[in-house]
Design an enzyme around this catalytic site. Structure first.
Site, PDB file in Angstrom:
ATOM      1  N   ASP A  13     -99.101  92.183 -32.983  1.00  0.00           N
ATOM      2  CA  ASP A  13     -99.329  91.937 -31.543  1.00  0.00           C
ATOM      3  C   ASP A  13     -98.251  92.692 -30.768  1.00  0.00           C
ATOM      4  OD1 ASP A  13    -100.397  90.763 -29.164  1.00  0.00           O
ATOM      5  OD2 ASP A  13     -98.947  89.129 -29.246  1.00  0.00           O
ATOM      6  N   SER A  14     -98.395  92.695 -29.441  1.00  0.00           N
ATOM      7  CA  SER A  14     -97.357  93.308 -28.601  1.00  0.00           C
ATOM      8  C   SER A  14     -96.107  92.423 -28.567  1.00  0.00           C
ATOM      9  CB  SER A  14     -97.894  93.470 -27.182  1.00  0.00           C
ATOM     10  OG  SER A  14     -98.284  92.196 -26.683  1.00  0.00           O
ATOM     11  N   GLY A  46    -101.072  94.543 -21.722  1.00  0.00           N
ATOM     12  CA  GLY A  46    -102.144  94.230 -20.781  1.00  0.00           C
ATOM     13  C   GLY A  46    -102.141  95.033 -19.498  1.00  0.00           C
ATOM     14  N   CYS A  77    -104.244  90.487 -31.327  1.00  0.00           N
ATOM     15  CA  CYS A  77    -104.097  90.844 -29.912  1.00  0.00           C
ATOM     16  C   CYS A  77    -105.463  91.270 -29.398  1.00  0.00           C
ATOM     17  CB  CYS A  77    -103.102  91.999 -29.802  1.00  0.00           C
ATOM     18  SG  CYS A  77    -102.978  92.714 -28.153  1.00  0.00           S
ATOM     19  N   ASN A  78    -105.952  90.594 -28.376  1.00  0.00           N
ATOM     20  CA  ASN A  78    -107.265  90.952 -27.822  1.00  0.00           C
ATOM     21  C   ASN A  78    -107.241  92.333 -27.175  1.00  0.00           C
ATOM     22  OD1 ASN A  78    -109.204  88.298 -27.539  1.00  0.00           O
ATOM     23  ND2 ASN A  78    -107.047  87.771 -27.600  1.00  0.00           N
ATOM     24  N   THR A  79    -106.157  92.648 -26.479  1.00  0.00           N
ATOM     25  CA  THR A  79    -106.090  93.927 -25.773  1.00  0.00           C
ATOM     26  C   THR A  79    -106.199  95.076 -26.774  1.00  0.00           C
ATOM     27  OG1 THR A  79    -104.576  92.853 -24.218  1.00  0.00           O
ATOM     28  CG2 THR A  79    -104.765  95.241 -24.078  1.00  0.00           C
ATOM     29  N   GLU A 155     -94.083  84.079 -23.514  1.00  0.00           N
ATOM     30  CA  GLU A 155     -92.859  84.629 -24.125  1.00  0.00           C
ATOM     31  C   GLU A 155     -91.654  83.751 -23.741  1.00  0.00           C
ATOM     32  OE1 GLU A 155     -92.294  87.645 -25.999  1.00  0.00           O
ATOM     33  OE2 GLU A 155     -94.455  87.990 -26.181  1.00  0.00           O
ATOM     34  N   CYS A 191    -106.520  86.129 -24.649  1.00  0.00           N
ATOM     35  CA  CYS A 191    -105.258  86.823 -24.921  1.00  0.00           C
ATOM     36  C   CYS A 191    -104.539  85.887 -25.863  1.00  0.00           C
ATOM     37  CB  CYS A 191    -104.452  87.010 -23.643  1.00  0.00           C
ATOM     38  SG  CYS A 191    -102.724  87.484 -23.939  1.00  0.00           S
ATOM     39  N   THR A 192    -104.003  86.427 -26.954  1.00  0.00           N
ATOM     40  CA  THR A 192    -103.435  85.545 -27.978  1.00  0.00           C
ATOM     41  C   THR A 192    -102.173  84.817 -27.492  1.00  0.00           C
ATOM     42  OG1 THR A 192    -102.313  87.460 -28.951  1.00  0.00           O
ATOM     43  CG2 THR A 192    -104.427  86.775 -29.936  1.00  0.00           C
ATOM     44  N   HIS A 193    -101.583  85.294 -26.418  1.00  0.00           N
ATOM     45  CA  HIS A 193    -100.444  84.561 -25.850  1.00  0.00           C
ATOM     46  C   HIS A 193    -100.869  83.219 -25.238  1.00  0.00           C
ATOM     47  CE1 HIS A 193     -98.187  88.311 -26.193  1.00  0.00           C
ATOM     48  NE2 HIS A 193     -97.090  87.657 -25.842  1.00  0.00           N
TER      49      HIS A 193
END
Ligand code: DGL
Length: 267
Positions: A13-14, A46, A77-79, A155, A191-193
């Protein structure tokens, strides 16, 4: 092809969002060796262009696969998945599992037939989302909203910081204030966040809203793809690898340890 018991699952992921995928995956496969990779130098994704993400993600995954020799990679990560999944799959010779907005299960759950898709700006504008909405939600109003602030909130939460409740409220308002939004009963956390701040979102909701995401489905997919493969006899310590290690990364140590990620490395 024989797989060594020590060959890890690689999650990418980012930032910390992929932990919402890693969590259910560890629950399903507790003895799986795990490498969790975060592109902290490229974070956030994103707000980037399709071209930037399409150039960055396959190259990074190539380097990670060379270094860690995983049995399978998960783009958590969806993006990155909605933009770069086919290119990554073509470039790697291991199975690659992507994370795409859970519009199908959301449409099955919705009684009001008004769904929300809360993702990053980059994800909610993808044709991939148009296709999922047309295929699974064609009798629904599918509202979309992108929030970069909610990514930052997740985050900050994992760094143990104090959170501003206005952030979750504003993100939800981005859906609820659209025509039909007052009837929205299911929201896809695309969004995985965002599952990491589901509590904050639920607290900000003016009426009950069900939040759905793909974590459990991905865990089942990983278990299926690795069926019959050998694993270590006990859960090995996991590794977190960052493309840039700075104070923000060190502030995540406690949260990462909660996901079994005991070691931090730089890529
Ligand atoms: N976690 C990522 C996603 O699922 C992206 C967050 C970001 O870097 O903007 O879309």
């Amino acid at each position: 092809m024989t797989v060594a018991p020590t060959a890890p699952l690689l999650f990418f992921d980012s930032g910390v969002g992929g932990l919402s995928i890693l969590g259910p995956s560890r629950a399903a496969l507790p003895n799986a060796p795990v490498v969790y990779a975060a592109d902290s130098a490229g974070f956030p994704y994103g707000t980037k262009s399709e071209a930037e993400i399409a150039a960055r993600v396959p190259a990074l995954l190539g380097r990670l696969v060379e270094r860690y020799r995983p049995r399978l990679a998960v783009i958590a990560c969806n993006t990155a998945s909605t933009i770069a999944l086919p290119v990554v799959r073509a470039a790697l010779d291991i199975p690659v599992v992507g994370t795409v907005p859970a519009i199908k299960p959301a449409a099955l759950l919705s009684r009001s037939r008004v769904l929300g898709v809360l993702g990053t700006d980059a994800t909610v504008r993808q044709p991939y989302v148009d296709r999922l909405a047309a295929e699974f939600g064609n009798d629904c109003i599918v509202l979309r909203h992108g929030s970069a602030a909610l990514v930052q909130l997740a985050e900050a939460k994992l760094r143990g910081e104090t959170l501003d409740p206005a952030v979750a409220r504003d993100a939800l308002s981005g859906l609820l204030d659209q025509p039909g939004g007052d009837r929205m009963d299911v929201a896809v956390l695309a969004c995985t966040h965002f599952p990491l701040v589901e509590e904050e979102l639920a607290a900000a909701a003016p009426h009950p809203i069900r939040f759905v995401h793909g974590g459990e489905g991905i865990a089942r997919r990983i278990a299926y793809l690795t069926q019959g493969q050998p694993w270590p006899d006990a859960p090995p310590p996991g590794t977190a690898v960052f493309t840039r290690v700075n104070d923000d990364v060190h502030a995540l140590e406690k949260a990462l340890a909660g996901y079994g990620l005991a070691r931090i490395e730089a890529l």
